[in-house]
Design an enzyme around this catalytic site. Structure first.
Site, mmCIF file in Angstrom:
data_model
loop_
_atom_site.group_PDB
_atom_site.id
_atom_site.type_symbol
_atom_site.label_atom_id
_atom_site.label_comp_id
_atom_site.label_asym_id
_atom_site.label_seq_id
_atom_site.Cartn_x
_atom_site.Cartn_y
_atom_site.Cartn_z
ATOM 1 N NE ARG A 1 -33.329 7.665 23.392
ATOM 2 C CZ ARG A 1 -32.331 7.761 24.269
ATOM 3 N NH1 ARG A 1 -32.201 6.906 25.226
ATOM 4 N NH2 ARG A 1 -31.473 8.729 24.157
ATOM 5 C CG ASP B 1 -32.745 4.197 26.965
ATOM 6 O OD1 ASP B 1 -31.603 3.773 27.217
ATOM 7 O OD2 ASP B 1 -33.165 5.305 27.346
HETATM 8 N N1 ROI Z 1 -39.214 9.958 27.186
HETATM 9 C C1 ROI Z 1 -40.083 8.977 27.446
HETATM 10 N N2 ROI Z 1 -41.392 9.272 27.503
HETATM 11 N N3 ROI Z 1 -39.694 7.699 27.632
HETATM 12 C C2 ROI Z 1 -38.375 7.352 27.585
HETATM 13 O O1 ROI Z 1 -38.049 6.161 27.768
HETATM 14 C C3 ROI Z 1 -37.426 8.356 27.334
HETATM 15 N N4 ROI Z 1 -36.096 8.076 27.289
HETATM 16 C C4 ROI Z 1 -35.196 9.013 27.101
HETATM 17 C C5 ROI Z 1 -35.578 10.458 26.902
HETATM 18 C C6 ROI Z 1 -35.020 10.943 25.588
HETATM 19 C C7 ROI Z 1 -34.998 11.263 28.063
HETATM 20 N N5 ROI Z 1 -37.006 10.676 26.898
HETATM 21 C C8 ROI Z 1 -37.890 9.679 27.128
HETATM 22 O O2 ROI Z 1 -33.924 8.692 27.112
#
Ligand code: ROI
Length: 165
Positions: free
Chosen positions: A96, A99
């Site tokens: 993404r 987020d």
């Molecule tokens: N993994 C990391 N390292 N950092 C994130 O912000 C993050 N966000 C997510 C998922 C896909 C679970 N994995 C992630 O939404």
């Protein structure tokens, strides 16, 4: 001000120049009516949690003071996600551009259809706990205990600090 709540927002990106995404989102959040920035962590590089066939993430945590309700805050975060090009393609745990998660809202525990606070998974995610600890070491996470205990029980999984805050 006594009627403001301290809240924490988690920021993450692994596409389209992640560090810039995080910095731009910080600016947009801090410029919002009803929100004042209190603190911003360093940027951290983290291995993806979930599917491994995606780039590393950049993560950070922001502390704010706000007189917005949790759901008002959630709407604003979703608007900023969209303005920054996030497309929800339905892929669970996929990459993404931006987020934004409402991690904590004062000492409240909230469970409504659109929102769970403290954020689900907060206690197991090194890319949330370590930046949070950097800016609020004395915090207690409602229902989960002291942040220092949570950090002590959470492996780093290669988490690297990229910048000074
Ligand atoms: N993994 C990391 N390292 N950092 C994130 O912000 C993050 N966000 C997510 C998922 C896909 C679970 N994995 C992630 O939404």
């Amino acid at each position: 001000m006594a009627d403001k709540v301290r809240a924490f927002i988690g920021l993450g990106s692994n596409l389209a120049m992640p560090s810039q995404q995080i910095t731009q989102a910080r600016t947009a959040i801090a410029a919002t009516n009803g929100i004042q920035e209190l603190a911003f962590s360093s940027l951290y590089k983290s291995a993806p949690m979930g599917p491994q066939d995606q780039p590393d993430y950049v993560n950070a945590v922001m502390a704010i003071a706000t007189d917005l309700s949790p759901l008002e805050l959630l709407k604003i975060l979703q608007r900023i996600e969209h303005e920054h090009g996030r497309v929800r393609n339905g892929e669970r745990w996929g990459p993404r551009t931006l987020d934004l998660d409402l991690l904590l809202y004062g000492d409240q525990q909230i469970q409504v259809p659109d929102l769970t606070v403290p954020h689900v998974g907060i206690a197991e995610r090194e890319f949330v706990l370590y930046p949070l600890y950097e800016i609020a070491p004395d915090l207690t996470v409602p229902g989960k205990g002291s942040l220092s205990d949570l950090v002590a029980n959470c492996p780093l999984r290669g988490l690297q600090r990229l910048t000074q805050s």
